[in-house]
Design an enzyme around this catalytic site. Structure first.
Site, PDB file in Angstrom:
ATOM      1  N   GLU A  13      12.695 -45.834 -21.199  1.00  0.00           N
ATOM      2  CA  GLU A  13      11.868 -46.975 -20.813  1.00  0.00           C
ATOM      3  C   GLU A  13      12.731 -48.216 -20.819  1.00  0.00           C
ATOM      4  O   GLU A  13      13.595 -48.374 -21.687  1.00  0.00           O
ATOM      5  CB  GLU A  13      10.720 -47.159 -21.806  1.00  0.00           C
ATOM      6  CG  GLU A  13       9.562 -46.248 -21.528  1.00  0.00           C
ATOM      7  CD  GLU A  13       8.866 -45.801 -22.794  1.00  0.00           C
ATOM      8  OE1 GLU A  13       9.286 -46.242 -23.886  1.00  0.00           O
ATOM      9  OE2 GLU A  13       7.938 -45.009 -22.688  1.00  0.00           O
ATOM     10  N   TYR A  57      21.364 -48.221 -15.218  1.00  0.00           N
ATOM     11  CA  TYR A  57      20.669 -46.938 -15.034  1.00  0.00           C
ATOM     12  C   TYR A  57      20.619 -46.538 -13.549  1.00  0.00           C
ATOM     13  O   TYR A  57      20.746 -45.362 -13.223  1.00  0.00           O
ATOM     14  CB  TYR A  57      19.270 -46.990 -15.645  1.00  0.00           C
ATOM     15  CG  TYR A  57      19.291 -47.253 -17.139  1.00  0.00           C
ATOM     16  CD1 TYR A  57      20.152 -46.539 -17.968  1.00  0.00           C
ATOM     17  CD2 TYR A  57      18.492 -48.223 -17.724  1.00  0.00           C
ATOM     18  CE1 TYR A  57      20.205 -46.784 -19.333  1.00  0.00           C
ATOM     19  CE2 TYR A  57      18.531 -48.472 -19.092  1.00  0.00           C
ATOM     20  CZ  TYR A  57      19.392 -47.757 -19.891  1.00  0.00           C
ATOM     21  OH  TYR A  57      19.443 -48.001 -21.243  1.00  0.00           O
TER      22      TYR A  57
END
Ligand SMILES: CC(C)(COP(=O)(O)OP(=O)(O)OC[C@H]1O[C@@H](n2cnc3c(N)ncnc32)[C@H](O)[C@@H]1OP(=O)(O)O)[C@@H](O)C(=O)NCCC(=O)NCCS
Length: 146
Positions: A104, A116
């Site tokens: 998350e 990411y």
């Protein structure tokens, strides 16, 4: 000069706590929470040291065929030098049974989302107002193995 990414030990705790408080000042994990991660079954706790200091760390949980990434943090003075990339690569490599990796991230965290995305994580969900200040959490997933 940074050292290779290694498993964290109790001797790293002071440096990790300091970096946690710097990187996540609004809602840091406590020392006890971080200490628990040193001995969690399935836990992966990695550090990169530099001149006796903690330059970066990452924490993940390898649970059955999934890797859950809990923490990735790099010293502000050492950012954009590839340490985030290094510690994330090592985390994924150690989760040898994981088919998917999950995490998350705050919707407004451009640096983390950039990292990411560079690692092929993709948004697969959103948790509205997940964080205490009302910011949404994006749920990201990466297929590690087909
Ligand atoms: C997110 C974080 C771990 C990145 O660490 P880093 O060591 O600076 O990242 P790297 O140097 O390995 O960067 C790898 C790639 O990520 C992306 N990236 C890193 N920082 C970025 C930024 N500020 N903006 C956009 N993309 C970024 C880029 O694609 C970068 O590759 P490039 O430098 O060749 O362009 C670091 O900014 C940090 O500790 N932030 C605070 C803690 C945090 O938010 N952790 C994540 C919680 S989910």
């Amino acid at each position: 000069m940074t050292e290779p990414c290694q498993e964290a030990t109790a001797a790293d705790l002071d440096g990790v706590v300091a970096l946690e408080n710097t990187c996540f000042a609004e809602d840091p994990w406590t020392r006890n929470m971080l200490q628990d991660e040193l001995s969690r079954p399935g836990g992966i706790f990695l550090v990169i040291r530099a001149a006796g200091r903690t330059a970066a760390f990452a924490i993940g949980w390898a649970v059955l065929d999934e890797l859950h990434i809990l923490q990735v943090a790099v010293d502000p003075a050492a950012r954009r030098l590839g340490l985030g990339r290094q510690v994330l690569t090592a985390l994924e490599a150690r989760a040898i049974s994981a088919d998917n990796s999950w995490l998350e991230v705050r919707r407004d965290n451009e640096a983390a989302i950039g990292l990411y995305e560079a690692f092929d994580y993709r948004a697969v969900g959103c948790r509205p107002k997940y964080y205490t200040d009302g910011c949404d959490a994006l749920l990201l997933r990466k297929r590690l193995r087909a």
